[in-house]
Write a protein that holds these residues in place. Structure first.
Motif, PDB file in Angstrom:
ATOM      1  N   TRP A 192       1.166  -0.982  -0.112  1.00 19.56           N
ATOM      2  CA  TRP A 192       0.192   0.236  -0.062  1.00 19.56           C
ATOM      3  C   TRP A 192       1.039   1.358   0.163  1.00 19.56           C
ATOM      4  O   TRP A 192       2.247   1.310   0.613  1.00 19.56           O
ATOM      5  N   LEU A 193       0.289   2.731  -0.281  1.00 23.17           N
ATOM      6  CA  LEU A 193       1.011   3.451  -0.689  1.00 23.17           C
ATOM      7  C   LEU A 193      -0.022   4.047   0.485  1.00 23.17           C
ATOM      8  O   LEU A 193      -1.295   4.169   0.045  1.00 23.17           O
ATOM      9  N   PHE A 194       0.755   4.701   0.895  1.00 17.87           N
ATOM     10  CA  PHE A 194       0.178   6.194   1.324  1.00 17.87           C
ATOM     11  C   PHE A 194       0.767   7.836   1.161  1.00 17.87           C
ATOM     12  O   PHE A 194       1.709   7.130   1.617  1.00 17.87           O
ATOM     13  N   THR A 195      -0.742   9.058   1.075  1.00 12.55           N
ATOM     14  CA  THR A 195       0.609   9.407   0.618  1.00 12.55           C
ATOM     15  C   THR A 195      -0.409  10.602   0.461  1.00 12.55           C
ATOM     16  O   THR A 195      -2.149  10.660   0.943  1.00 12.55           O
ATOM     17  N   TYR A 196      -0.329  12.061   0.672  1.00  9.96           N
ATOM     18  CA  TYR A 196      -1.361  13.031   0.962  1.00  9.96           C
ATOM     19  C   TYR A 196      -0.994  13.974  -0.092  1.00  9.96           C
ATOM     20  O   TYR A 196       0.011  14.507  -0.484  1.00  9.96           O
ATOM     21  N   GLY A 197      -2.509  14.864  -0.481  1.00  4.94           N
ATOM     22  CA  GLY A 197      -2.637  15.531  -1.439  1.00  4.94           C
ATOM     23  C   GLY A 197      -2.837  16.607  -1.228  1.00  4.94           C
ATOM     24  O   GLY A 197      -2.692  16.875   0.009  1.00  4.94           O
ATOM     25  N   CYS A 198      -1.884  17.584  -2.165  1.00  2.67           N
ATOM     26  CA  CYS A 198      -1.134  19.307  -1.931  1.00  2.67           C
ATOM     27  C   CYS A 198      -1.962  20.104  -3.662  1.00  2.67           C
ATOM     28  O   CYS A 198      -1.567  20.838  -3.009  1.00  2.67           O
ATOM     29  N   SER A 199      -2.622  19.309  -4.430  1.00  2.00           N
ATOM     30  CA  SER A 199      -2.913  20.136  -5.728  1.00  2.00           C
ATOM     31  C   SER A 199      -4.482  19.148  -5.750  1.00  2.00           C
ATOM     32  O   SER A 199      -5.086  18.688  -5.087  1.00  2.00           O
ATOM     33  N   GLU A 200      -5.300  20.658  -6.131  1.00  5.39           N
ATOM     34  CA  GLU A 200      -6.801  20.434  -6.304  1.00  5.39           C
ATOM     35  C   GLU A 200      -7.386  20.317  -5.612  1.00  5.39           C
ATOM     36  O   GLU A 200      -8.146  20.399  -4.763  1.00  5.39           O
ATOM     37  N   LEU A 201      -8.400  18.665  -6.109  1.00  8.15           N
ATOM     38  CA  LEU A 201      -9.507  18.585  -5.097  1.00  8.15           C
ATOM     39  C   LEU A 201      -8.622  17.714  -4.176  1.00  8.15           C
ATOM     40  O   LEU A 201      -9.221  16.833  -2.636  1.00  8.15           O
ATOM     41  N   VAL A 202      -7.479  17.461  -3.588  1.00  3.09           N
ATOM     42  CA  VAL A 202      -6.869  16.825  -3.156  1.00  3.09           C
ATOM     43  C   VAL A 202      -5.926  17.224  -1.993  1.00  3.09           C
ATOM     44  O   VAL A 202      -5.242  16.116  -1.020  1.00  3.09           O
ATOM     45  N   THR A 203      -6.003  18.248  -2.096  1.00  2.00           N
ATOM     46  CA  THR A 203      -5.483  18.584  -0.927  1.00  2.00           C
ATOM     47  C   THR A 203      -5.434  18.703   0.819  1.00  2.00           C
ATOM     48  O   THR A 203      -7.586  19.100   0.725  1.00  2.00           O
ATOM     49  N   GLY A 204      -4.647  18.566   1.274  1.00  2.00           N
ATOM     50  CA  GLY A 204      -4.956  17.991   3.009  1.00  2.00           C
ATOM     51  C   GLY A 204      -5.816  17.015   3.188  1.00  2.00           C
ATOM     52  O   GLY A 204      -5.248  16.895   4.561  1.00  2.00           O
ATOM     53  N   LYS A 205      -5.561  15.827   1.533  1.00  2.00           N
ATOM     54  CA  LYS A 205      -6.183  14.403   2.151  1.00  2.00           C
ATOM     55  C   LYS A 205      -5.143  13.584   1.935  1.00  2.00           C
ATOM     56  O   LYS A 205      -4.293  13.736   1.866  1.00  2.00           O
ATOM     57  N   LEU A 206      -5.085  12.657   2.774  1.00  2.00           N
ATOM     58  CA  LEU A 206      -4.412  11.109   3.365  1.00  2.00           C
ATOM     59  C   LEU A 206      -4.894  10.380   2.153  1.00  2.00           C
ATOM     60  O   LEU A 206      -6.228  10.147   2.889  1.00  2.00           O
ATOM     61  N   PHE A 207      -4.559   9.225   1.798  1.00  3.66           N
ATOM     62  CA  PHE A 207      -5.264   8.145   0.713  1.00  3.66           C
ATOM     63  C   PHE A 207      -4.131   7.003   0.350  1.00  3.66           C
ATOM     64  O   PHE A 207      -3.404   7.145   1.223  1.00  3.66           O
ATOM     65  N   ARG A 208      -4.828   5.976   0.441  1.00 10.63           N
ATOM     66  CA  ARG A 208      -4.227   5.039  -0.105  1.00 10.63           C
ATOM     67  C   ARG A 208      -4.234   4.180  -1.485  1.00 10.63           C
ATOM     68  O   ARG A 208      -4.960   4.166  -1.872  1.00 10.63           O
ATOM     69  N   ILE A 209      -3.610   4.285  -1.524  1.00  8.66           N
ATOM     70  CA  ILE A 209      -3.511   3.341  -3.112  1.00  8.66           C
ATOM     71  C   ILE A 209      -2.701   1.385  -2.946  1.00  8.66           C
ATOM     72  O   ILE A 209      -1.337   1.129  -2.457  1.00  8.66           O
ATOM     73  N   ARG A 210      -3.766   1.336  -3.829  1.00  7.05           N
ATOM     74  CA  ARG A 210      -3.168  -0.644  -3.605  1.00  7.05           C
ATOM     75  C   ARG A 210      -1.912  -0.338  -4.671  1.00  7.05           C
ATOM     76  O   ARG A 210      -2.327  -0.673  -5.805  1.00  7.05           O
ATOM     77  N   LEU A 211      -1.380  -1.326  -4.317  1.00  2.00           N
ATOM     78  CA  LEU A 211      -0.542  -1.724  -5.148  1.00  2.00           C
ATOM     79  C   LEU A 211      -0.674  -3.518  -6.149  1.00  2.00           C
ATOM     80  O   LEU A 211      -0.934  -3.962  -4.797  1.00  2.00           O
ATOM     81  N   ASN A 212      -0.516  -3.643  -7.025  1.00  2.80           N
ATOM     82  CA  ASN A 212      -0.770  -5.188  -7.450  1.00  2.80           C
ATOM     83  C   ASN A 212      -0.007  -6.469  -7.531  1.00  2.80           C
ATOM     84  O   ASN A 212       0.912  -5.758  -6.872  1.00  2.80           O
ATOM     85  N   THR A 213       0.654  -7.127  -7.221  1.00  2.00           N
ATOM     86  CA  THR A 213       1.542  -8.459  -7.284  1.00  2.00           C
ATOM     87  C   THR A 213       2.344  -7.877  -7.712  1.00  2.00           C
ATOM     88  O   THR A 213       3.386  -8.346  -7.979  1.00  2.00           O
ATOM     89  N   ASP A 214       1.587  -7.171  -9.365  1.00  3.17           N
ATOM     90  CA  ASP A 214       3.318  -6.684 -10.401  1.00  3.17           C
ATOM     91  C   ASP A 214       4.433  -5.345  -9.207  1.00  3.17           C
ATOM     92  O   ASP A 214       4.703  -4.056 -10.197  1.00  3.17           O
ATOM     93  N   ASN A 215       3.166  -5.114  -8.688  1.00  2.80           N
ATOM     94  CA  ASN A 215       3.457  -3.219  -7.833  1.00  2.80           C
ATOM     95  C   ASN A 215       3.898  -2.412  -8.777  1.00  2.80           C
ATOM     96  O   ASN A 215       4.526  -1.551  -8.674  1.00  2.80           O
ATOM     97  N   ASP A 216       2.573  -2.796  -9.338  1.00  4.88           N
ATOM     98  CA  ASP A 216       2.365  -1.493  -9.963  1.00  4.88           C
ATOM     99  C   ASP A 216       0.457  -1.368  -9.749  1.00  4.88           C
ATOM    100  O   ASP A 216      -0.003  -1.545  -8.875  1.00  4.88           O
ATOM    101  N   ALA A 217       0.454   0.088  -9.828  1.00  9.05           N
ATOM    102  CA  ALA A 217      -0.756   0.938  -8.690  1.00  9.05           C
ATOM    103  C   ALA A 217      -2.138   0.767  -9.057  1.00  9.05           C
ATOM    104  O   ALA A 217      -2.095   1.067 -10.637  1.00  9.05           O
ATOM    105  N   GLU A 218      -2.962   0.058  -8.973  1.00  9.92           N
ATOM    106  CA  GLU A 218      -4.092   0.665  -9.073  1.00  9.92           C
ATOM    107  C   GLU A 218      -4.432   1.924  -9.193  1.00  9.92           C
ATOM    108  O   GLU A 218      -4.647   2.750  -8.347  1.00  9.92           O
ATOM    109  N   ASN A 219      -5.613   1.881 -10.149  1.00 12.13           N
ATOM    110  CA  ASN A 219      -5.895   3.211 -10.754  1.00 12.13           C
ATOM    111  C   ASN A 219      -6.843   3.785  -9.485  1.00 12.13           C
ATOM    112  O   ASN A 219      -8.105   3.886 -10.361  1.00 12.13           O
ATOM    113  N   LYS A 220      -6.728   3.996  -8.645  1.00  9.36           N
ATOM    114  CA  LYS A 220      -8.166   4.041  -7.507  1.00  9.36           C
ATOM    115  C   LYS A 220      -7.129   4.723  -5.874  1.00  9.36           C
ATOM    116  O   LYS A 220      -6.405   4.226  -5.945  1.00  9.36           O
ATOM    117  N   LEU A 221      -8.035   5.800  -5.586  1.00 11.80           N
ATOM    118  CA  LEU A 221      -7.469   6.396  -4.333  1.00 11.80           C
ATOM    119  C   LEU A 221      -8.472   6.353  -4.047  1.00 11.80           C
ATOM    120  O   LEU A 221      -9.628   6.401  -3.267  1.00 11.80           O
TER     121      LEU A 221
END
Length: 293
Positions: free
Chosen positions: A155-184
């Protein structure tokens, strides 16, 4: 929120032998000297072949941007010479470093690139190659990785700094190939614990997330949260406690006004202190950059 001019702020990194608990308050941190034309922050520890390294951001007064630097600890001595590891045309900070079955990697904060990506060591610790891109399109900061039981990024935990994501923490799932799924997946926008402040800590089967408490000002103190559930469908955590910079001791007096990154290894602990201190040299190049742009 109270703000300061960047040339009125510096950081110092403190290091000590690892103590019990998270940022235990009784033992002093040794302050590592800053480079001549900059200051260092965002410290991460890495142990390799019997050596311990501190990787950090160096804010370069002349270039007015951050580069990734490192110093080595030998036989318990804290060497003060910082060497450049990674530099880009844009600002870099928060050098989250780890080793897995594919090598040694660093994921930096690289907001200006609008990507989350990794570097892989070609010749550790000096030569790095930009490698896997995990996310494109938004400006994210302080990406921190939660590993699975095989010590691979999950999992990636990352902090938004622009546009609609400012000030929010998100997590992003990595698949078995360590590529990020296109979902916050949204985690929190609570200013006490939205912005990451160091690696996850696994202690006696419990997983703790370190966060910057920015409720009063940027990087005022550090919050500790415990993750109780992290699955595809659900995420739960609870706020555990706060560590205030005023209670953390150092071996020399510095004008502390905050701290915002904490990490530890098997042998050592590191933390950075936000310090109110005017740098005329930094101010000069800050003004020149403003004039030139």
């Amino acid at each position: 929120m109270k703000t300061y001019k960047p040339y009125k702020i510096q950081y110092y990194i403190g290091i000590r032998k690892r103590q019990e608990g998270i940022l235990e308050e009784s033992k002093k941190f040794h302050i590592i000297n800053n480079p001549l034309y900059g200051w260092c922050a965002d410290p991460f520890l890495f142990e390799c072949n019997g050596h311990t390294y501190v990787f950090a951001e160096k804010w370069d007064y002349i270039k007015q941007k951050g580069v990734i630097v490192y110093t080595e600890i030998k036989r318990g001595r804290f060497f003060h010479r910082w060497k450049t590891a990674i530099e880009e045309p844009y600002h870099l900070s928060y050098p989250n470093i780890w080793r897995d079955q594919d090598g040694i990697h660093i994921c930096t904060e690289s907001c200006a690139s609008r990507e989350i990506y990794t570097y892989t060591a070609v010749q550790f610790p000096d030569v790095w190659r930009k490698d896997k891109v995990w996310w494109r399109g938004n400006c994210f900061a302080d990406t921190t990785i939660l590993f699975n039981e095989k010590n691979m990024p999950e999992w990636l935990f990352t902090y938004g700094c622009s546009e609609l994501v400012t000030g929010k923490l998100f997590r992003i799932r990595l698949n078995t190939d360590n590529d990020a799924e296109n979902k916050l997946r949204f985690v929190t926008r609570d200013a006490r614990m939205a912005r990451p402040g160091g690696r996850f800590i696994i202690d006696n089967g419990r997983t703790f997330r370190i966060a910057q408490n920015c409720s009063e000002s940027y990087g005022r103190s550090l919050s500790v949260c415990e993750i109780t559930e992290c699955t595809e469908q659900s995420y739960k955590e609870k706020y555990v406690f706060e560590r205030n910079f005023e209670r953390v001791k150092t071996d020399r007096k510095i004008n502390k006004i905050g701290m915002h990154t904490y990490n530890r290894s098997k042998q050592y602990e590191v933390v950075d202190f936000r310090v109110k201190k005017l740098s005329l040299f930094n101010m000069l190049f800050y003004i020149l950059k403003k004039i030139m742009h």
